[in-house]
Design an enzyme around this catalytic site. Structure first.
Site, mmCIF file in Angstrom:
data_model
loop_
_atom_site.group_PDB
_atom_site.id
_atom_site.type_symbol
_atom_site.label_atom_id
_atom_site.label_comp_id
_atom_site.label_asym_id
_atom_site.label_seq_id
_atom_site.Cartn_x
_atom_site.Cartn_y
_atom_site.Cartn_z
ATOM 1 N N ASP A 1 15.020 69.960 27.374
ATOM 2 C CA ASP A 1 13.805 70.793 26.897
ATOM 3 C C ASP A 1 12.654 70.836 27.660
ATOM 4 O OD1 ASP A 1 11.989 72.223 25.464
ATOM 5 O OD2 ASP A 1 12.310 71.266 23.586
ATOM 6 N N SER B 1 10.160 73.114 16.323
ATOM 7 C CA SER B 1 9.175 73.501 17.355
ATOM 8 C C SER B 1 7.647 73.451 16.850
ATOM 9 C CB SER B 1 9.529 75.056 17.839
ATOM 10 O OG SER B 1 9.054 75.527 19.133
ATOM 11 N N HIS C 1 16.238 73.711 23.572
ATOM 12 C CA HIS C 1 15.288 73.838 22.470
ATOM 13 C C HIS C 1 15.969 74.940 21.152
ATOM 14 C CE1 HIS C 1 10.830 73.717 21.423
ATOM 15 N NE2 HIS C 1 11.048 74.900 20.854
#
Length: 486
Positions: free
Chosen positions: A408, A239, A434
């Site tokens: 996502d 991320s 995610h």
């Protein structure tokens, strides 16, 4: 005529949301003060017990049913289920990175990096296989080096808080023969110190993605290479940990010579926005409203307090509901026991400014450096032609491998690929969102093999690595042995 920052940029609906948001934040702050300053610990524990009773009365009967032994299941299956529940409970209550590693039989090292601008960052290292301990910590092992970096509002614990070792990427990597390092951003649980400012100072929290890119990532990598004597390392980000690497590699050409491959899990570059339309519109209209809501220090700092007084399954339900509302992530790939265990380690301190930076990126639709000018694009003219500097991500030379979930909401793969160099590879993970790329029930089959394949292709010390299949199988066999013994 003086310009009023908000008028003309917010709809009546957004003004209403702003007012109610401020009332909610004030009310939550008042409750927090009452709990922290006025309520004795015995009363807080009473609320915790009542929340547990309420949960089981209203909707927790299913958990009790799951906890009971299945008379139709074999003793081995029941033993394995019990072992997983026991491990989940131990992970839930583990206090730090070291305790989490110890639960799976690993002994980590702790290191501290001093950045050029004075922040002290905690680094964790796992260089020995399960049940072993490095007899000479703090020096080179001669193994190929891999560096893992967490996402927004997280710390290094998110990599190792899994209920099974074969699903924890760092443990798989160390069994494969890697010297594994895990970084931490300034301000989080392991990096909440500076030689210039204390964490109660606003100046301490005056940092954004720019600072992670200019200092935290390159300074951490330099420290790791100095210790290991390795010429290069492999970088794995999750991320925001990928965004920090995109930014750092784009502005430090020499850093590209120190990374043999960059593997981006759930990559983040310039997300389109949030699924919660009213929050998305409000923050894009004026990202600096975040300062009005949360101040200029740490964001969501009360999360740890609520976690301590809520029964863990209730806390997990709150997190699930928040993820659905904000991002439309339903986390169906993550087992309930894994959620309860890992959500306790999900949150760590981060600056409000770093979140403001993300809303600026979303508003502009480009991966830009932090904008210190609060003027909205709506009132900028063609004459002013002002725009914050872009991170020149197409200049990245390091091989890039993207592993993204096709569900996502933060990833528009076509838009992302258009901002990256042509040599970038993209691998789609079917049905993934995610967070499940870290904690999903099948990451050992869907995600980790992709990571190992990329490392094997680009690692310059392939002869020092064990077989991919054999390495994963070893951890699985040891886990099965533990279950059988129980």
């Amino acid at each position: 005529m003086a310009r009023v920052p908000l008028i003309g940029r917010l709809s009546p609906r957004e003004y209403i949301a702003l007012v109610f948001g401020l009332i909610f934040i004030a009310f939550e702050g008042l409750i927090r003060l009452v709990i922290l300053l006025l309520l004795p610990r015995i009363l807080i524990n009473w609320f915790y017990e009542r929340s547990r009773s309420l949960f089981h009365f209203l909707g927790g009967r299913g958990l009790k049913k799951q906890a009971a032994r299945d008379p139709k299941a074999t003793p081995q299956v029941n033993a394995q289920r019990h072992a997983k529940r026991s491990m989940a409970d131990q992970i839930l209550h583990a206090r730090d990175f070291g305790e989490l590693c110890a639960l799976h039989g690993y002994t980590p090292e702790e290191h501290v990096v001093l950045t050029k601008d004075g922040y002290l960052l905690g680094l964790h290292r796992i260089s020995s296989t399960k049940g072993q301990q490095n007899p000479r910590p703090g020096i080179s092992t001669g193994k190929p080096v891999v560096y893992l970096h967490h996402g927004l509002l997280m710390n290094s614990e998110v990599w190792v808080c899994l209920t099974e070792a074969e699903r924890a990427l760092p443990f798989v990597l160390v069994e494969q023969g890697f010297d594994v390092w895990l970084g931490n951003n300034r301000g989080n649980k392991y990096s909440k110190k500076s030689i210039h400012h204390g964490p109660n100072s606003t100046k301490f929290w005056d940092f954004s993605i720019d600072d992670f890119a200019w200092h935290d990532i390159p300074d951490s990598i330099k420290h790791i290479l100095d210790i290991t004597k390795a010429p290069k390392l492999s970088y794995i980000g999750f991320s925001q940990g990928t965004a920090q690497a995109f930014a750092a590699l784009s502005i430090h050409p020499q850093l590209n010579e120190k990374i043999n491959v960059f593997i981006a899990l759930a990559p983040a570059l310039s997300p389109a926005g949030l699924s919660a339309s009213i929050v998305d519109g409000l923050m894009k209209s004026s990202p600096t409203l975040m300062f009005l809501f949360f101040g200029r220090k740490s964001i969501l700092s009360s999360a740890t307090m609520w976690q301590s007084i809520l029964y863990p399954p209730i806390f997990a339900k709150v997190i699930d509901a928040s993820l659905i509302w904000m991002f439309n992530w339903h986390s169906r790939n993550i087992n309930p026991s894994q959620k309860i265990a890992a959500y306790a380690h999900l949150y760590s301190f981060a600056s409000t400014k770093s979140v403001v930076h993300w809303f600026q990126i979303m508003r502009n639709g480009a991966f830009l450096m932090y904008d210190d000018e609060v003027m909205s694009p709506v009132v900028r003219t063609a004459v002013s032609s002002y725009r914050p500097a872009r991170f020149p991500t197409k200049n990245i030379v390091t091989p890039i491998v993207l592993l993204y979930g096709d569900r996502d909401s933060l990833v528009d793969i076509d838009a992302m690929m258009s901002q990256l160099p042509q040599h970038t590879e993209a691998r789609r993970l079917h049905t993934y969102e995610h967070i499940d790329i870290l904690w999903g029930k099948d990451v050992d089959q869907d995600v980790i093999p992709e990571v190992l394949d990329a490392l094997k292709r680009y690692c310059e010390d392939k002869d020092k690595l064990t077989g991919i299949v054999n390495g994963v199988k070893r951890i699985e066999d040891e886990t099965d042995g533990l279950s059988d013994s129980l």
